[in-house]
Design an enzyme around this catalytic site. Structure first.
Site, PDB file in Angstrom:
ATOM      1  N   GLY A   1     -39.016  25.304 -28.189  1.00 14.53           N
ATOM      2  CA  GLY A   1     -39.558  24.742 -29.422  1.00 14.53           C
ATOM      3  C   GLY A   1     -40.632  25.704 -29.889  1.00 14.53           C
ATOM      4  O   GLY A   1     -41.680  25.808 -29.258  1.00 14.53           O
ATOM      5  N   HIS A   2     -40.352  26.459 -30.934  1.00 15.40           N
ATOM      6  CA  HIS A   2     -41.285  27.481 -31.415  1.00 15.40           C
ATOM      7  C   HIS A   2     -41.897  27.011 -32.740  1.00 15.40           C
ATOM      8  O   HIS A   2     -41.180  26.865 -33.733  1.00 15.40           O
ATOM      9  CB  HIS A   2     -40.560  28.821 -31.584  1.00 15.40           C
ATOM     10  CG  HIS A   2     -40.057  29.378 -30.276  1.00 15.40           C
ATOM     11  ND1 HIS A   2     -39.334  30.536 -30.165  1.00 15.40           N
ATOM     12  CD2 HIS A   2     -40.201  28.919 -29.003  1.00 15.40           C
ATOM     13  CE1 HIS A   2     -39.055  30.769 -28.890  1.00 15.40           C
ATOM     14  NE2 HIS A   2     -39.558  29.784 -28.171  1.00 15.40           N
TER      15      HIS A   2
ATOM     16  N   LYS B   1     -45.546  31.717 -28.908  1.00 16.47           N
ATOM     17  CA  LYS B   1     -44.666  32.844 -29.273  1.00 16.47           C
ATOM     18  C   LYS B   1     -44.193  32.711 -30.715  1.00 16.47           C
ATOM     19  O   LYS B   1     -44.097  33.691 -31.442  1.00 16.47           O
ATOM     20  CB  LYS B   1     -43.441  32.887 -28.337  1.00 16.47           C
ATOM     21  CG  LYS B   1     -43.791  33.091 -26.870  1.00 16.47           C
ATOM     22  CD  LYS B   1     -42.554  33.016 -25.984  1.00 16.47           C
ATOM     23  CE  LYS B   1     -41.930  31.645 -25.915  1.00 16.47           C
ATOM     24  NZ  LYS B   1     -42.768  30.603 -25.300  1.00 16.47           N
TER      25      LYS B   1
ATOM     26  N   GLN C   1     -39.126  30.417 -23.597  1.00 22.29           N
ATOM     27  CA  GLN C   1     -39.691  30.046 -22.285  1.00 22.29           C
ATOM     28  C   GLN C   1     -40.785  31.062 -21.897  1.00 22.29           C
ATOM     29  O   GLN C   1     -41.438  31.587 -22.770  1.00 22.29           O
ATOM     30  CB  GLN C   1     -38.600  29.946 -21.211  1.00 22.29           C
ATOM     31  CG  GLN C   1     -37.655  28.757 -21.388  1.00 22.29           C
ATOM     32  CD  GLN C   1     -36.603  28.928 -22.457  1.00 22.29           C
ATOM     33  OE1 GLN C   1     -35.870  29.887 -22.473  1.00 22.29           O
ATOM     34  NE2 GLN C   1     -36.497  27.975 -23.363  1.00 22.29           N
TER      35      GLN C   1
ATOM     36  N   ASP D   1     -44.469  27.935 -24.180  1.00 22.93           N
ATOM     37  CA  ASP D   1     -45.360  27.295 -25.152  1.00 22.93           C
ATOM     38  C   ASP D   1     -46.669  28.052 -25.351  1.00 22.93           C
ATOM     39  O   ASP D   1     -47.696  27.459 -25.680  1.00 22.93           O
ATOM     40  CB  ASP D   1     -45.666  25.835 -24.743  1.00 22.93           C
ATOM     41  CG  ASP D   1     -44.407  24.995 -24.679  1.00 22.93           C
ATOM     42  OD1 ASP D   1     -43.446  25.315 -25.404  1.00 22.93           O
ATOM     43  OD2 ASP D   1     -44.384  24.027 -23.898  1.00 22.93           O
TER      44      ASP D   1
END
Ligand code: GDP
Ligand code: IMO
Ligand code: MG
Length: 458
Positions: free
Chosen positions: A54-55, A30, A238, A27
């Site tokens: 979750g990007h 990225k 990650q 988080d």
């Protein structure tokens, strides 16, 4: 071609690809950074994890949270690849694809999924949920997506790959056999209700039909793109401290989240990676259980959470907040080979009078640069802090490095000096345009562009 020419050609091709890797516990931002950089790349490839990621990309006020599809999909003309290192839940992917289509994003013809990527099945989730809550088990605080059990089946050589999903007789047999075994195990260990293989087969066979047009040999695709001199960006998921080998084991995810994972998880050779870009917040967060030496459980930690909106993009769980841990960042620079550091969420620190930074670890009263191999080793760490002066001015949306307040520049210079990686980008807000690219990094990107073949866009 003589040897010198061949070497020059290889160097040219390698120099135009890069990995974006999380330098902390995920988080870090990225998604935003891959989106910013995707302008310069012909292909963006995900190499690890699954829909535990979750990007977030904020584009013109619209927010996209991508879990499996690489962020490059949002950039017209950029191809997006899901590599073999990913574990893929077909329904999560189809949901994401349909949402992107509905938002007017050109997914069809631009998304390619490896035929060697592993498939997540319902029993993976069932086993994970039961195991996380079983007495005597260490609770990891996973995202409950079946990620760990899917990687277990991969390594146990009993997984189902995308190529197998499309082979319906094989899919049928795999589900029959796996359900028999998994239902027995889950019942014996956790007293779980059995899953119905017939229902599972019909759902997965339907998903297979919808996924088929995306599935191909992505290792061949990527290697051919690299051979043509097209720049490829590898999108990490990650973060380093969640890596199965190098992270805070067992409080990690089940994949190789570090830069080396880009090679294994896509099928390109190590020699094709030109540079590594590590993303870190200007502070630090972590979701789930496990060591976090610089965690601030007090009022300031809560302020960081509120100002930084630190809630999981996927699970909505509050993120634990704390400060930059330089010994861990140096470790991350070492493990990944980070040449360029991206510092995100600088604006979140705008109001603080002082910003603590952990400059060293002490164990048993002695300074040490060694990072513990055991989770319990982190409990012995005493963090030595240096309080950096805050700038107490808004940096939000700043796009020019020299326009940052002096103390913000001092803070970044300190991070640069202490990590040994050059600052390439500073992020001053979630939007694509709220970004500072340093002169040195802009020059590096330009070199990469020039080294790419003239056939490449832009
Ligand atoms: P990822 O998993 O590394 O892609 O990061 P996430 O998307 O899970 O979390 C990062 C969050 O921070 C998202 O909500 C982003 O929109 C947001 N974000 C990224 N960069 C910045 C920044 O510079 N400032 C602020 N305020 N928010 C940012
Ligand atoms: P992105 O790509 C933050 C964490 C989970 C949990 C541990 C194991 O958005 O940075 P898992 O479901 O993977 O078995 O959970 O890893 N985790 C993440 N934390 N960002 C992520 O991804 C994460 N993916 C997994 O919270 O602690
Ligand atoms: Mg995330």
């Amino acid at each position: 071609m003589c040897n010198d020419d061949r070497e020059a050609d290889l160097n040219r091709k390698a120099a135009s690809s890069a990995v974006v890797v999380g330098a902390q516990w995920g988080d870090e931002g990225k998604g935003k950074i891959v989106d910013v950089l995707s302008e310069r790349f012909a292909v963006v490839a995900r190499y690890a994890g699954g829909h535990n990621a979750g990007h977030t990309v904020t584009l013109g006020g619209r927010k996209f949270i991508l879990q499996l599809v690489p962020c490059g999909i949002l950039r017209p003309g950029c191809r997006a690849v899901i590599g073999n290192g990913v574990v893929l839940d077909p329904f999560a992917l189809l949901k994401e694809v349909n949402a992107l289509r509905a938002a007017g994003v050109a997914v069809d013809g631009n998304l390619f999924i490896s035929s060697r990527a592993q498939v997540i099945l319902p029993y993976h989730r069932m086993i994970e949920l039961a195991a996380e809550n079983a007495p005597g088990r260490v609770k990891i605080g996973t995202t409950s997506r079946g990620i760990g059990p899917a990687y277990e089946d991969k390594m146990g050589r009993r997984g189902l790959r995308l190529a197998d999903l499309l082979d319906l007789p094989l899919l049928h047999k795999h589900i029959e056999n796996a359900c028999r075994e998994k239902n027995m195990i889950a019942h014996a260990l956790f007293n779980s209700e059995p899953l119905d293989p017939a229902e599972m087969y019909s759902e997965y066979a339907r998903a297979a039909k919808e996924l088929a047009p995306f599935v191909c040999d992505t290792a061949a695709l990527l290697n051919q793109a690299i051979a043509r001199g097209e720049p490829v960006l590898f999108e990490g998921a990650q973060g380093t401290m969640l890596d199965i080998d190098h992270g805070t084991y067992p409080f990690v995810t089940s994949s190789s989240a570090t830069s080396g994972g880009a090679v294994i998880g896509t099928g390109v050779p190590p020699t094709s990676i030109g540079t590594v870009i590590g993303v870190t917040k200007a502070y630090c967060t972590r979701v789930g259980e496990g060591p976090f030496p610089t965690e601030d459980k007090g009022e300031i930690g809560e302020r960081l959470r509120a100002k930084g909106n630190e809630y999981g993009a996927v699970t909505g769980r509050p993120r634990r907040c704390g400060w930059v841990d330089l010994p861990l960042l140096r470790y991350s620079v070492m493990i990944n080979g980070i040449a360029w550091l991206v510092v995100t969420k600088l604006d979140v620190l705008d109001e603080l009078a002082e910003i603590p930074v952990c400059v060293a670890h002490k164990v048993n009263g002695k300074k040490t640069a060694e990072i513990p191999a055991q989770a319990c080793g982190y409990q012995k760490i005493e963090c030595i802090y240096r309080n950096m002066p805050g700038w107490r001015k808004s940096t939000q949306g700043t796009t020019v490095f020299d326009k940052l307040p002096g103390k913000a520049r001092q803070y970044l210079a300190f991070m640069e000096k202490e990590t040994g990686a050059k600052i390439g980008i500073v992020s001053t807000g979630p939007g694509r345009e709220q970004t500072i690219v340093t002169h040195a990094f802009a020059a590096e990107l330009e070199t990469m562009r020039l080294k790419a073949s003239p056939a490449h866009k832009g």
